[in-house]
Design an enzyme around this catalytic site. Structure first.
Site, PDB file in Angstrom:
ATOM      1  N   GLY A  36       0.859  -1.194   0.000  1.00  0.00           N
ATOM      2  CA  GLY A  36       0.000   0.000   0.000  1.00  0.00           C
ATOM      3  C   GLY A  36       0.887   1.233   0.000  1.00  0.00           C
ATOM      4  O   GLY A  36       2.062   1.171  -0.365  1.00  0.00           O
ATOM      5  N   ARG A  37       0.321   2.355   0.474  1.00  0.00           N
ATOM      6  CA  ARG A  37       1.080   3.614   0.432  1.00  0.00           C
ATOM      7  C   ARG A  37       2.405   3.506   1.176  1.00  0.00           C
ATOM      8  O   ARG A  37       3.456   3.896   0.660  1.00  0.00           O
ATOM      9  CB  ARG A  37       0.237   4.753   1.017  1.00  0.00           C
ATOM     10  CG  ARG A  37      -0.835   5.288   0.079  1.00  0.00           C
ATOM     11  CD  ARG A  37      -1.543   6.460   0.734  1.00  0.00           C
ATOM     12  NE  ARG A  37      -2.104   6.047   2.001  1.00  0.00           N
ATOM     13  CZ  ARG A  37      -3.390   5.757   2.202  1.00  0.00           C
ATOM     14  NH1 ARG A  37      -4.250   5.898   1.225  1.00  0.00           N
ATOM     15  NH2 ARG A  37      -3.817   5.363   3.368  1.00  0.00           N
ATOM     16  N   ILE A  38       2.365   2.982   2.404  1.00  0.00           N
ATOM     17  CA  ILE A  38       3.603   2.930   3.204  1.00  0.00           C
ATOM     18  C   ILE A  38       4.547   1.856   2.653  1.00  0.00           C
ATOM     19  O   ILE A  38       5.750   2.098   2.506  1.00  0.00           O
ATOM     20  CB  ILE A  38       3.268   2.704   4.692  1.00  0.00           C
ATOM     21  CG1 ILE A  38       2.465   3.907   5.230  1.00  0.00           C
ATOM     22  CG2 ILE A  38       4.541   2.484   5.521  1.00  0.00           C
ATOM     23  CD1 ILE A  38       1.831   3.710   6.597  1.00  0.00           C
ATOM     24  N   GLU A  51      -1.106  -3.469  23.091  1.00  0.00           N
ATOM     25  CA  GLU A  51      -0.241  -2.384  23.581  1.00  0.00           C
ATOM     26  C   GLU A  51      -1.058  -1.357  24.365  1.00  0.00           C
ATOM     27  O   GLU A  51      -2.233  -1.169  24.077  1.00  0.00           O
ATOM     28  CB  GLU A  51       0.475  -1.702  22.397  1.00  0.00           C
ATOM     29  CG  GLU A  51      -0.460  -1.035  21.408  1.00  0.00           C
ATOM     30  CD  GLU A  51       0.272  -0.469  20.184  1.00  0.00           C
ATOM     31  OE1 GLU A  51       1.105  -1.166  19.588  1.00  0.00           O
ATOM     32  OE2 GLU A  51      -0.060   0.683  19.833  1.00  0.00           O
ATOM     33  N   HIS A  77       5.314   2.451  19.455  1.00  0.00           N
ATOM     34  CA  HIS A  77       4.365   2.912  18.438  1.00  0.00           C
ATOM     35  C   HIS A  77       4.654   4.375  18.032  1.00  0.00           C
ATOM     36  O   HIS A  77       3.787   5.246  18.160  1.00  0.00           O
ATOM     37  CB  HIS A  77       2.911   2.763  18.925  1.00  0.00           C
ATOM     38  CG  HIS A  77       1.912   2.713  17.810  1.00  0.00           C
ATOM     39  ND1 HIS A  77       0.764   1.968  17.856  1.00  0.00           N
ATOM     40  CD2 HIS A  77       1.893   3.339  16.609  1.00  0.00           C
ATOM     41  CE1 HIS A  77       0.073   2.141  16.744  1.00  0.00           C
ATOM     42  NE2 HIS A  77       0.749   2.976  15.957  1.00  0.00           N
ATOM     43  N   ILE A  78       5.876   4.586  17.557  1.00  0.00           N
ATOM     44  CA  ILE A  78       6.292   5.953  17.209  1.00  0.00           C
ATOM     45  C   ILE A  78       6.679   6.098  15.739  1.00  0.00           C
ATOM     46  O   ILE A  78       7.319   7.076  15.365  1.00  0.00           O
ATOM     47  CB  ILE A  78       7.481   6.423  18.090  1.00  0.00           C
ATOM     48  CG1 ILE A  78       8.659   5.423  17.999  1.00  0.00           C
ATOM     49  CG2 ILE A  78       7.046   6.645  19.523  1.00  0.00           C
ATOM     50  CD1 ILE A  78       9.970   5.964  18.563  1.00  0.00           C
ATOM     51  N   ALA A 113       3.183  -1.843  11.660  1.00  0.00           N
ATOM     52  CA  ALA A 113       1.838  -1.640  11.080  1.00  0.00           C
ATOM     53  C   ALA A 113       0.802  -1.477  12.203  1.00  0.00           C
ATOM     54  O   ALA A 113       0.516  -0.346  12.616  1.00  0.00           O
ATOM     55  CB  ALA A 113       1.506  -2.787  10.153  1.00  0.00           C
ATOM     56  N   ARG A 114       0.262  -2.579  12.686  1.00  0.00           N
ATOM     57  CA  ARG A 114      -0.719  -2.486  13.773  1.00  0.00           C
ATOM     58  C   ARG A 114      -0.673  -3.764  14.602  1.00  0.00           C
ATOM     59  O   ARG A 114      -0.607  -4.860  14.037  1.00  0.00           O
ATOM     60  CB  ARG A 114      -2.120  -2.311  13.160  1.00  0.00           C
ATOM     61  CG  ARG A 114      -3.186  -1.878  14.088  1.00  0.00           C
ATOM     62  CD  ARG A 114      -2.907  -0.593  14.898  1.00  0.00           C
ATOM     63  NE  ARG A 114      -3.630   0.563  14.463  1.00  0.00           N
ATOM     64  CZ  ARG A 114      -3.068   1.711  14.067  1.00  0.00           C
ATOM     65  NH1 ARG A 114      -1.751   1.823  14.028  1.00  0.00           N
ATOM     66  NH2 ARG A 114      -3.793   2.741  13.717  1.00  0.00           N
TER      67      ARG A 114
HETATM   68  C1  DGY Z   1      -1.633   5.484  12.379  1.00  0.00           C
HETATM   69  O1  DGY Z   1      -1.742   6.568  11.821  1.00  0.00           O
HETATM   70  O2  DGY Z   1      -2.439   4.576  12.203  1.00  0.00           O
HETATM   71  C2  DGY Z   1      -0.491   5.314  13.308  1.00  0.00           C
HETATM   72  O3  DGY Z   1      -0.340   4.014  13.711  1.00  0.00           O
HETATM   73  C3  DGY Z   1      -0.670   6.240  14.481  1.00  0.00           C
HETATM   74  O4  DGY Z   1       0.548   6.371  15.072  1.00  0.00           O
END
Ligand code: DGY
Length: 323
Positions: free
Chosen positions: A155-157, A267, A285-286, A237-238
């Protein structure tokens, strides 16, 4: 009379200044994470909210906040918001796509390099006063240049991560639910492969897919078992996309060389196993947290809120059925 909104967590003062002419704004600059009950109570008489991933917006809350019309997340990820419930209650939900891609990709690279070259271990060794001589075999790491990079989610990232790999002259493989357009593949110099091929061939696997029930543990014991013992896994990611318990198990058994992790299941709690292992680089998560990007994210959410509650047309609307 001005509409009432609530900003659920601390934001930049400029964001509050931007909102003030439009709304009666209540904020939480003290930055305490509210309980679901506290959040419901504070939103009961509000028409808008600027939220973050620490607030869950679901049926339970929405059914008790009848005035709410817009929930503007300061994040690109929105798994904290139940869009079906938003549709049912006529609540527009928005996110912040695009503004954090470069910053997040930069951080994925920071994790790749730190994990591959064991930077955290080496730094701790110096800080602990243990460095007494140069050694040929000290902190032997994994070469990033010319290695094979496997990107889960182009995707974008993921695309920005792939483009950065050119400088390291890497072979780039990717897997996604849908194959990318040929022009994207060529801009990223990325080759589409099956999930199994990606996990078994890559020296470095980096994960860039959103969390949803469909992607829960998309990187689980089976995928991790395919990885080479010399390989590393990067996750910015998440939480929940990677099965953290399976990852700890593989790291403990030594079937994986290391991991660089910015996000965790549940988390800010994290699997205690991660804290025991030196070959894991951890961050809270930074990945999107540069001064400029976090500012842009918060401002974008504020702009979405103004557009939603004044014109009913926020630029980053996630649920057209919520209008
Ligand atoms: C997002 O934008 O989803 C990031 O995980 C927030 O830090």
């Amino acid at each position: 009379m001005k509409k009432k909104i609530f900003v659920t967590r601390e934001v930049f003062g400029e964001v509050l200044d931007f909102l003030a002419p439009h709304f009666e704004v209540a904020d939480n600059q003290a930055d305490r994470v509210l309980t679901p009950e506290e959040l419901t109570q504070v939103l009961a008489d509000k028409e808008g909210a600027l939220t973050t991933l620490t607030e869950r917006i679901d049926e339970n809350l929405l059914s008790r906040c009848p005035q709410l019309r817009a929930v503007c997340n300061i994040a690109v990820g929105y798994n904290n918001i139940d869009l079906t419930a938003c549709n049912k209650h006529g609540v527009m939900a928005t996110n912040t796509p695009g503004v954090l891609d470069d910053t997040t990709a930069d951080f994925a690279w920071a994790l790749i390099l730190a994990t591959a070259r064991r930077l955290n271990e080496a730094e701790a060794y110096i800080r602990e006063g243990r460095w007494d001589k140069w050694k040929l075999k000290q902190f032997l790491g994994l070469d990033v240049h010319h290695a094979t990079l496997g990107i889960v989610g182009l995707g974008r990232i993921g695309q920005v991560v792939a483009r950065r790999a050119t400088g390291f002259e890497m072979e780039v493989l990717y897997h996604d639910v849908q194959r990318a357009a040929p022009e994207i593949e060529s801009a990223c110099r990325a080759k589409y492969v099956t999930k199994d091929e990606l996990f078994s061939r890559a020296d470095i696997v980096t994960v860039h897919i959103p969390y949803s029930p469909q992607t829960h543990h998309a990187v689980g014991a089976a995928e991790i078992a395919l990885m080479k013992p010399s390989a590393i896994l990067i996750h910015a990611a998440r939480g929940g996309v990677v099965d953290d318990a399976a990852l700890v198990e593989a790291l403990r058994k030594g079937t994986l060389a290391g991991a660089g992790l910015d996000v965790f299941e549940g988390e800010p709690a994290l699997h205690p196993g991660f804290l025991e292992m030196k070959n894991v680089v951890l961050s809270p998560h930074i990945a999107s947290s540069s001064e400029r990007t976090r500012f842009k994210m918060a401002m974008m959410a504020a702009e979405n809120c103004v557009a939603a509650l004044t014109a009913g047309n926020p630029p980053n609307l996630l649920n057209p059925k919520g209008k």
